[in-house]
Design a protein around this motif. Structure first.
Motif, PDB file in Angstrom:
ATOM      1  N   LYS A 102      -2.074 -12.809  -4.257  1.00  0.00           N
ATOM      2  CA  LYS A 102      -2.381 -11.408  -4.571  1.00  0.00           C
ATOM      3  C   LYS A 102      -3.881 -11.143  -4.608  1.00  0.00           C
ATOM      4  O   LYS A 102      -4.336 -10.078  -4.209  1.00  0.00           O
ATOM      5  CB  LYS A 102      -1.725 -11.004  -5.893  1.00  0.00           C
ATOM      6  CG  LYS A 102      -0.214 -11.032  -5.833  1.00  0.00           C
ATOM      7  CD  LYS A 102       0.423 -10.418  -7.039  1.00  0.00           C
ATOM      8  CE  LYS A 102       0.451  -8.926  -6.976  1.00  0.00           C
ATOM      9  NZ  LYS A 102       1.271  -8.354  -5.912  1.00  0.00           N
ATOM     10  N   ASN A 110       4.247  -2.296 -11.638  1.00  0.00           N
ATOM     11  CA  ASN A 110       5.499  -1.749 -11.121  1.00  0.00           C
ATOM     12  C   ASN A 110       6.409  -1.464 -12.327  1.00  0.00           C
ATOM     13  O   ASN A 110       6.018  -1.695 -13.480  1.00  0.00           O
ATOM     14  CB  ASN A 110       6.117  -2.656 -10.047  1.00  0.00           C
ATOM     15  CG  ASN A 110       6.553  -4.011 -10.595  1.00  0.00           C
ATOM     16  OD1 ASN A 110       6.752  -4.172 -11.796  1.00  0.00           O
ATOM     17  ND2 ASN A 110       6.693  -4.991  -9.711  1.00  0.00           N
ATOM     18  N   THR A 151       4.090   2.008 -10.113  1.00  0.00           N
ATOM     19  CA  THR A 151       4.698   2.136  -8.789  1.00  0.00           C
ATOM     20  C   THR A 151       6.211   1.958  -8.897  1.00  0.00           C
ATOM     21  O   THR A 151       6.704   1.191  -9.726  1.00  0.00           O
ATOM     22  CB  THR A 151       4.106   1.124  -7.788  1.00  0.00           C
ATOM     23  OG1 THR A 151       4.405  -0.204  -8.239  1.00  0.00           O
ATOM     24  CG2 THR A 151       2.594   1.280  -7.646  1.00  0.00           C
ATOM     25  N   GLY A 177       8.394   1.417  -5.956  1.00  0.00           N
ATOM     26  CA  GLY A 177       8.927   1.024  -4.658  1.00  0.00           C
ATOM     27  C   GLY A 177       9.062   2.201  -3.701  1.00  0.00           C
ATOM     28  O   GLY A 177       8.158   3.035  -3.594  1.00  0.00           O
ATOM     29  N   ALA A 220       6.563   8.264  -2.163  1.00  0.00           N
ATOM     30  CA  ALA A 220       6.233   7.294  -1.103  1.00  0.00           C
ATOM     31  C   ALA A 220       6.361   7.993   0.243  1.00  0.00           C
ATOM     32  O   ALA A 220       7.004   9.042   0.358  1.00  0.00           O
ATOM     33  CB  ALA A 220       7.188   6.101  -1.174  1.00  0.00           C
ATOM     34  N   VAL A 221       5.727   7.405   1.248  1.00  0.00           N
ATOM     35  CA  VAL A 221       5.858   7.913   2.616  1.00  0.00           C
ATOM     36  C   VAL A 221       7.060   7.205   3.235  1.00  0.00           C
ATOM     37  O   VAL A 221       7.138   5.964   3.184  1.00  0.00           O
ATOM     38  CB  VAL A 221       4.567   7.614   3.416  1.00  0.00           C
ATOM     39  CG1 VAL A 221       4.731   7.946   4.886  1.00  0.00           C
ATOM     40  CG2 VAL A 221       3.400   8.390   2.808  1.00  0.00           C
ATOM     41  N   ALA A 275      11.736   0.087   6.393  1.00  0.00           N
ATOM     42  CA  ALA A 275      11.247  -1.102   5.693  1.00  0.00           C
ATOM     43  C   ALA A 275      11.649  -2.368   6.446  1.00  0.00           C
ATOM     44  O   ALA A 275      12.788  -2.809   6.374  1.00  0.00           O
ATOM     45  CB  ALA A 275      11.763  -1.117   4.268  1.00  0.00           C
ATOM     46  N   GLY A 319       3.786  -7.424   0.133  1.00  0.00           N
ATOM     47  CA  GLY A 319       2.397  -6.956   0.238  1.00  0.00           C
ATOM     48  C   GLY A 319       2.246  -5.457   0.084  1.00  0.00           C
ATOM     49  O   GLY A 319       1.122  -4.945   0.084  1.00  0.00           O
ATOM     50  N   ALA A 320       3.361  -4.725  -0.112  1.00  0.00           N
ATOM     51  CA  ALA A 320       3.265  -3.264  -0.280  1.00  0.00           C
ATOM     52  C   ALA A 320       2.442  -2.930  -1.520  1.00  0.00           C
ATOM     53  O   ALA A 320       1.561  -2.069  -1.491  1.00  0.00           O
ATOM     54  CB  ALA A 320       4.652  -2.646  -0.387  1.00  0.00           C
ATOM     55  N   PHE A 345      -1.095  -0.975  -1.666  1.00  0.00           N
ATOM     56  CA  PHE A 345      -1.174   0.263  -2.440  1.00  0.00           C
ATOM     57  C   PHE A 345      -2.356   0.202  -3.406  1.00  0.00           C
ATOM     58  O   PHE A 345      -3.198   1.108  -3.430  1.00  0.00           O
ATOM     59  CB  PHE A 345       0.150   0.466  -3.210  1.00  0.00           C
ATOM     60  CG  PHE A 345       0.225   1.762  -3.938  1.00  0.00           C
ATOM     61  CD1 PHE A 345       0.825   2.866  -3.358  1.00  0.00           C
ATOM     62  CD2 PHE A 345      -0.312   1.892  -5.207  1.00  0.00           C
ATOM     63  CE1 PHE A 345       0.884   4.083  -4.030  1.00  0.00           C
ATOM     64  CE2 PHE A 345      -0.266   3.100  -5.878  1.00  0.00           C
ATOM     65  CZ  PHE A 345       0.338   4.196  -5.295  1.00  0.00           C
ATOM     66  N   SER A 392      -0.192   5.408  -0.603  1.00  0.00           N
ATOM     67  CA  SER A 392       1.205   5.463  -0.136  1.00  0.00           C
ATOM     68  C   SER A 392       1.265   5.392   1.385  1.00  0.00           C
ATOM     69  O   SER A 392       2.148   4.739   1.951  1.00  0.00           O
ATOM     70  CB  SER A 392       1.877   6.765  -0.566  1.00  0.00           C
ATOM     71  OG  SER A 392       1.678   6.980  -1.919  1.00  0.00           O
ATOM     72  N   ALA A 421       0.534   1.751   2.307  1.00  0.00           N
ATOM     73  CA  ALA A 421       1.654   0.863   1.956  1.00  0.00           C
ATOM     74  C   ALA A 421       2.811   1.049   2.940  1.00  0.00           C
ATOM     75  O   ALA A 421       3.510   0.085   3.284  1.00  0.00           O
ATOM     76  CB  ALA A 421       2.101   1.130   0.519  1.00  0.00           C
ATOM     77  N   VAL A 423       4.855  -1.934   4.933  1.00  0.00           N
ATOM     78  CA  VAL A 423       6.304  -2.184   4.857  1.00  0.00           C
ATOM     79  C   VAL A 423       6.984  -2.066   6.222  1.00  0.00           C
ATOM     80  O   VAL A 423       8.045  -2.630   6.440  1.00  0.00           O
ATOM     81  CB  VAL A 423       7.047  -1.285   3.822  1.00  0.00           C
ATOM     82  CG1 VAL A 423       6.434  -1.363   2.451  1.00  0.00           C
ATOM     83  CG2 VAL A 423       7.160   0.142   4.268  1.00  0.00           C
TER      84      VAL A 423
END
Ligand code: ATP
Length: 289
Positions: A39, A182, A200, A202, A219-220, A224, A229-230, A234, A258, A261, A265
Motif C-alpha cells: 500500500k 473503508n 469509501t 466500494g 463512484a463512477v 470491474a 488497488g482501487a 482513490f 472516483s 479509481a 478497477v
C-alpha cells in the motif's frame, strides 16, 4: 510541499490454482503475473504520477526481488529511500486465485518490520511545516504512532489509511488530520476528531465528512475487472487533487479520485492497472461536472 510516505513495498505474485490447497496437499498452479505492490508503494507511485513531489520510505530486501523492485521504479517520478538493500527477503504477497473465484493471500512483512524507527527518521530530516506524512497499516502500532508524533511536532499534515486494520490504531486519531477508511475500518476504528474523514464504500462511492458536513460522492460506473488497488488509487488522487489546488480534500478531490479509481478497477493487476501520468493529468484538469 512534499509528501513523505512511510510504509511497505512488495512483489505481488498472482497464481492460478484449481482449488485452495488443503493441509498436506501438493498442487499444480500457473503463475499469472508479478507486479509491484504494497500500500505504501501503490499510494506513493500514484501521488508522484499526479505531479506531487513524493518520497517513499520503504525497505527492499537483498534478494532478486529487491533488485526487480528497483528496476520497476526507475521510470517512476518518485524517490525510494533508503537507496540500500536490507538483510532480509523483500516483502512478498502470494495471491492464490482458485477456479471458483475464491482467493487466499500470503503476505510477508520481514523487510518492513526490520526497518527500525532509528533508520526511518533520518529520511524525514528535511520534512517541514506544510509537508505531508502519509502512512498505512503495515507498520507496527508503535512505529506508526512514533512517526505521526514526529510529524505533528514538525508541523506536518498527517494522513492515515489504517489498512490492514489493527484495533490498536484506534488510539492514533488525536494525531491525524486526514483519515481515509473503508466501511469495515470505520466500524472497527471509529475515527473521530480528525479534520477530514473520508469513508469509501466500494462500488457505491465515498463520504466526505468535513467542516461539520457529510457529503456523498458516487463512484463512477466501471466494469470491474480487478478491484485490487482501487482504494490506493482513490486515496492518492484525492490527496493530490487537493494539494495541487492548495485546499483541504473537497468534493472535487473525491470526484477526481472516483474517476481514477474507476480506471484501476477496469484493468487487471495493481501497478499495471494504475492510471499513467498523462491520464492523471487529463483527469485532474476536469471540473466536477
Ligand atoms: P481496496 O480493495 O483497494 O483495499 P478499499 O476497501 O480501500 O479498496 P473501496 O471502498 O473498495 O476501498 O474503494 C475505494 C473507491 O474506489 C470507492 O470509493 C470507489 O470510488 C472506487 N471503487 C471501488 N470499487 C469500485 C467498482 N467496482 N466500480 C467503480 N469504482 C469502484
Amino acid at each position: 510541499m512534499r509528501v513523505y510516505v512511510t510504509g511497505n513495498i512488495t512483489v505481488d505474485e498472482t497464481w492460478s490454482i484449481a482449488d485452495i490447497p488443503q493441509k498436506g496437499s501438493s498442487v499444480h498452479g500457473i503463475k499469472v503475473s508479478q507486479d509491484i505492490g504494497g500500500k505504501g508503494a501503490n499510494q506513493a507511485i500514484i501521488l508522484s504520477r499526479c505531479g506531487i513531489e513524493t518520497r517513499l520510505i520503504a525497505a527492499t530486501g537483498n534478494d532478486s526481488n529487491g533488485v526487480w523492485i528497483r528496476q520497476q521504479l526507475i521510470n517512476e517520478p518518485l524517490s525510494l529511500l533508503p537507496n540500500a538493500y536490507f538483510n532480509q527477503h523483500s516483502d512478498t504477497s502470494i495471491i492464490l486465485n482458485s477456479a471458483d473465484g475464491d482467493n487466499a493471500i500470503i503476505t510477508t512483512t520481514a523487510a518492513a518490520d526490520a526497518f527500525s524507527l532509528e533508520e526511518i527518521i533520518p529520511h524525514l530530516a528535511d520534512a517541514a511545516v506544510g509537508d505531508i506524512l502519509l502512512q498505512q497499516g503495515n507498520f507496527s502500532v508503535e512505529k506508526t504512532h512514533a512517526l505521526f508524533q514526529l510529524a505533528k511536532a514538525r508541523g506536518m499534515t498527517t494522513v492515515f489509511n489504517p489498512s490492514p486494520v489493527n484495533p490498536d490504531f484506534a488510539h492514533l486519531w488525536p494525531l491525524i488530520d486526514i483519515a481515509v477508511v473503508n466501511e469495515s475500518e470505520a466500524e472497527e476504528l471509529q475515527p473521530h476528531g480528525v479534520t477530514t474523514l473520508v469513508i469509501t464504500q466500494g462500488a457505491a462511492g465515498a463520504w466526505l465528512v468535513s467542516e461539520g458536513q457529510r457529503r456523498f460522492c458516487p463512484a463512477v460506473a466501471a466494469e470491474a475487472v480487478d478491484t485490487t488497488g482501487a482504494g490506493d488509487t482513490f486515496l492518492a488522487v484525492m490527496l493530490a487533487s487537493a494539494l495541487l489546488r492548495g485546499v483541504a480534500p473537497d468534493t472535487l478531490a473525491l470526484t477526481h479520485a472516483s474517476r481514477a479509481a474507476a480506471i484501476t478497477v477496469g484493468r487487471r493487476g495493481t501497478f499495471s492497472a494504475f492510471p499513467g501520468e498523462q491520464e492523471l493529468a487529463a483527469l485532474l484538469s476536469t471540473s466536477g461536472e
